[in-house]
Design an enzyme around this catalytic site. Structure first.
Site, PDB file in Angstrom:
ATOM      1  N   GLY A 248     -13.086  -6.742 -30.264  1.00 30.42           N
ATOM      2  CA  GLY A 248     -11.737  -6.557 -29.728  1.00 30.42           C
ATOM      3  C   GLY A 248     -10.654  -6.784 -30.923  1.00 30.42           C
ATOM      4  O   GLY A 248      -9.400  -6.730 -30.645  1.00 30.42           O
ATOM      5  N   ARG A 288     -13.516  -1.667 -33.889  1.00 35.16           N
ATOM      6  CA  ARG A 288     -12.387  -1.354 -34.822  1.00 35.16           C
ATOM      7  C   ARG A 288     -11.981  -2.102 -35.954  1.00 35.16           C
ATOM      8  O   ARG A 288     -11.748  -1.514 -37.194  1.00 35.16           O
ATOM      9  CB  ARG A 288     -11.045  -1.406 -33.858  1.00 35.16           C
ATOM     10  CG  ARG A 288     -10.024  -0.797 -34.422  1.00 35.16           C
ATOM     11  CD  ARG A 288      -8.862  -1.289 -33.348  1.00 35.16           C
ATOM     12  NE  ARG A 288      -8.931  -0.977 -31.976  1.00 35.16           N
ATOM     13  CZ  ARG A 288      -8.865   0.233 -31.439  1.00 35.16           C
ATOM     14  NH1 ARG A 288      -8.301   1.121 -32.029  1.00 35.16           N
ATOM     15  NH2 ARG A 288      -9.116   0.285 -29.967  1.00 35.16           N
ATOM     16  N   ARG A 324      -6.784   9.758 -30.296  1.00 40.09           N
ATOM     17  CA  ARG A 324      -5.943   8.542 -29.778  1.00 40.09           C
ATOM     18  C   ARG A 324      -4.490   8.935 -29.599  1.00 40.09           C
ATOM     19  O   ARG A 324      -4.145   8.043 -28.459  1.00 40.09           O
ATOM     20  CB  ARG A 324      -6.135   7.407 -30.700  1.00 40.09           C
ATOM     21  CG  ARG A 324      -7.780   7.023 -31.171  1.00 40.09           C
ATOM     22  CD  ARG A 324      -7.755   5.861 -32.163  1.00 40.09           C
ATOM     23  NE  ARG A 324      -7.145   4.770 -31.579  1.00 40.09           N
ATOM     24  CZ  ARG A 324      -6.052   4.201 -31.870  1.00 40.09           C
ATOM     25  NH1 ARG A 324      -5.365   4.844 -32.919  1.00 40.09           N
ATOM     26  NH2 ARG A 324      -5.611   3.082 -31.438  1.00 40.09           N
ATOM     27  N   TYR A 328      -3.804   7.397 -25.777  1.00 37.40           N
ATOM     28  CA  TYR A 328      -3.265   6.128 -25.609  1.00 37.40           C
ATOM     29  C   TYR A 328      -1.655   6.001 -26.111  1.00 37.40           C
ATOM     30  O   TYR A 328      -1.083   4.842 -26.457  1.00 37.40           O
ATOM     31  CB  TYR A 328      -3.834   4.855 -26.469  1.00 37.40           C
ATOM     32  CG  TYR A 328      -5.083   4.996 -26.399  1.00 37.40           C
ATOM     33  CD1 TYR A 328      -6.042   4.561 -25.323  1.00 37.40           C
ATOM     34  CD2 TYR A 328      -6.053   5.061 -27.407  1.00 37.40           C
ATOM     35  CE1 TYR A 328      -7.343   4.672 -25.271  1.00 37.40           C
ATOM     36  CE2 TYR A 328      -7.553   4.795 -27.508  1.00 37.40           C
ATOM     37  CZ  TYR A 328      -8.000   4.824 -26.206  1.00 37.40           C
ATOM     38  OH  TYR A 328      -9.350   4.774 -26.255  1.00 37.40           O
ATOM     39  N   CYS A 354      -3.785  24.141 -27.485  1.00 37.99           N
ATOM     40  CA  CYS A 354      -2.921  24.566 -26.292  1.00 37.99           C
ATOM     41  C   CYS A 354      -2.970  23.460 -25.418  1.00 37.99           C
ATOM     42  O   CYS A 354      -3.194  23.489 -24.113  1.00 37.99           O
ATOM     43  CB  CYS A 354      -3.490  25.926 -25.668  1.00 37.99           C
ATOM     44  SG  CYS A 354      -3.555  27.115 -26.992  1.00 37.99           S
ATOM     45  N   GLU A 355      -2.383  22.238 -25.836  1.00 39.72           N
ATOM     46  CA  GLU A 355      -1.776  21.330 -24.943  1.00 39.72           C
ATOM     47  C   GLU A 355      -0.440  20.684 -25.515  1.00 39.72           C
ATOM     48  O   GLU A 355      -0.321  20.574 -26.898  1.00 39.72           O
ATOM     49  CB  GLU A 355      -2.784  20.067 -25.042  1.00 39.72           C
ATOM     50  CG  GLU A 355      -4.169  20.599 -24.406  1.00 39.72           C
ATOM     51  CD  GLU A 355      -4.263  20.227 -22.906  1.00 39.72           C
ATOM     52  OE1 GLU A 355      -3.371  19.940 -22.308  1.00 39.72           O
ATOM     53  OE2 GLU A 355      -5.223  21.004 -22.431  1.00 39.72           O
ATOM     54  N   TYR A 382     -12.660   4.976 -33.285  1.00 35.54           N
ATOM     55  CA  TYR A 382     -12.456   5.897 -32.227  1.00 35.54           C
ATOM     56  C   TYR A 382     -11.804   7.128 -32.635  1.00 35.54           C
ATOM     57  O   TYR A 382     -10.859   7.722 -31.744  1.00 35.54           O
ATOM     58  CB  TYR A 382     -11.676   5.063 -31.556  1.00 35.54           C
ATOM     59  CG  TYR A 382     -12.127   3.634 -31.048  1.00 35.54           C
ATOM     60  CD1 TYR A 382     -13.500   3.580 -30.009  1.00 35.54           C
ATOM     61  CD2 TYR A 382     -11.892   2.326 -31.712  1.00 35.54           C
ATOM     62  CE1 TYR A 382     -14.093   2.407 -29.792  1.00 35.54           C
ATOM     63  CE2 TYR A 382     -12.402   1.207 -31.166  1.00 35.54           C
ATOM     64  CZ  TYR A 382     -13.691   1.102 -30.406  1.00 35.54           C
ATOM     65  OH  TYR A 382     -14.420   0.107 -30.321  1.00 35.54           O
TER      66      TYR A 382
END
Ligand code: PLP
Length: 426
Positions: A248, A288, A324, A328, A354-355, A382
């Site tokens: 974490g 990470r 990411r 997020y 296409c977003e 990630y």
């Protein structure tokens, strides 16, 4: 004389003269050779991040299990396996990767809320070190699978300490409302149950409170809660051989100031010592913080598109490569590989998908033209491991840099590869 300018938080990436380098390799050369989008990782950055944990644990009984979900590419696993790491896995597929990379199954811990019977069997047969069990139902099933094989499964229960890691809600895992772990108040009951089952051998306790944690206090609070439980469980006659404090620890994406791993562990070990647990076998599961700042994603500018409200810099990497920001609203620095002179323009850096959610960075001040190369920083964790083939975009290639050498560690996936397992009907 060539001047060198390091980027903040990125000791192994620097401009040497007019060129962005990773270690001793010019990134522009890698983009020319392998195309874009291209992930490039620094082996030295990974080992330096690992060394901070190793320094922190000097003189202690500790096992670092790299949480491979952060980046599960085989050559990345090989770097950590060769450096003595174990692995935190969350699927049978990840176990296969560890074995393919030469990892030691005895140093594998298996986390996750939904292990299937088949995965349990596979992990037991491989001889993994420990199952981090996340529910009472899982205890029963694991015991029955182990009995069928005539084995005992080593288990540690993941307890949910109900501590706020003060991170993004999607990557917070140690609160009551999260699906992870066994609630603190039910943990003793679950341990008694585990100790009574014929196919289980209780070996430890585990917690993990979230990801991209930048403060020490949540760790100290979680440790207190876990140690309270260890005392209660051992008073009930169940020995706890190892204590696993999860992963974490955050990284510097945008001026973030997480503690260094060795500084964090100096504080945590002081607490462990003060409470009399300093000589226990310790485990951690960092992901990470070992790989995040070891990676960049190189991408080419396809077009610049001025707009009434926004200017867009359209690049060939997209949310399928770098999920990411879309997931997020995460921030990645974006810098030119070869800076050009001129007046900076403020752009949203977006991909071709296409977003509207397909953006990599918002309101970035850049001097760019089509054909220029950009480096999206802090993309070692990630990103590739979460990449998809959305819009039938094959996944990017990957390169591992080691000093002045560069090794292609994953070929670019072709569009044909993306539908190779499909078939027409009739
Ligand atoms: N361990 C467990 C159980 C996790 O769920 C995670 C990630 O969410 C990790 C370790 C690794 O976390 P990080 O990459 O933030 O170090």
């Amino acid at each position: 004389m060539t001047t060198t300018a390091s980027l903040p938080g990125q000791p192994f990436i620097a401009y040497q003269g007019e060129q962005l380098h990773m270690e001793g390799v010019r990134l522009v050369d890698l983009a020319r050779e392998h195309g874009t989008p291209l992930f490039v990782y620094s082996k030295a950055a990974m080992l330096s991040a690992l060394a901070a944990y190793q320094r922190g644990f000097a003189g202690r009984k500790a096992q670092i299990c790299y949480a491979m979900k952060a980046n599960s590419s085989l050559a990345v696993l090989q770097v950590f396996a060769n450096a003595g790491c174990g692995f935190d896995i969350v699927s049978g597929g990840e176990l296969l990767r560890v074995l393919a990379a030469g990892g030691d199954p005895a140093k594998v811990i298996f986390s996750g809320v939904g292990k299937t019977r088949a995965e349990m069997k596979q992990a037991l047969q491989a001889g993994i070190g420990c199952f981090n069990v996340e529910s009472e139902a899982e205890l029963d099933v694991l015991s029955s699978v182990a009995c069928e094989l005539g084995l005992k499964a080593p288990v540690s229960l993941r307890v949910n300490p109900n501590v706020d890691a003060k991170t993004h809600p999607y990557i917070s895992t140690g609160l009551k409302g999260n699906k992870f772990g066994i609630a603190h108040e039910h943990a003793l009951r679950a341990y008694r149950h585990a100790a009574s089952l014929p196919g289980l051998q209780v070996v430890g306790i585990d917690c993990h409170i979230g990801s991209q944690i930048t403060e020490v206090t949540p760790y100290l609070d979680a440790m207190d809660r876990v140690l309270d439980l260890v005392a209660e469980i051992e008073a009930a006659g169940i020995a706890i051989h190892h204590i696993d404090f999860g992963g974490g620890l955050g990284i510097d994406y945008n001026g973030d100031t997480p503690p260094a791993a060795d500084a964090l562990w100096a504080q945590l070990l002081a607490k462990l010592d003060a409470r009399g647990y300093g000589q226990r076998q310790l485990m951690i599961e960092p992901g990470r913080s070992l790989v995040g700042n070891a990676g960049v994603c190189l991408t080419e500018v396809i077009f610049t598109k001025p707009g009434e409200q926004k200017n867009f810099c359209i690049v060939d990497a997209a949310m399928n490569d770098l999920p990411r920001p879309a997931m997020y609203e995460a921030f990645h620095q974006i810098v030119p590989v070869v800076p050009r002179a001129g007046e900076a323009v403020t752009y949203d850096v977006v991909g071709p998908i296409c977003e509207s959610g397909d953006w990599l960075g918002r309101d970035r001040s850049l001097v760019v033209q089509s054909g220029d190369l950009l480096a999206v920083l802090s993309t070692g964790a990630y990103c590739m491991s979460m990449a998809s083939t959305y819009n039938t975009r094959g996944r990017a290639a990957e390169v591992l840099v080691d000093g002045d050498k560069a090794h292609l560690i994953r070929q670019r996936e072709s569009a044909f590869d993306t539908f190779a397992l499909e078939q027409l009907v009739g």
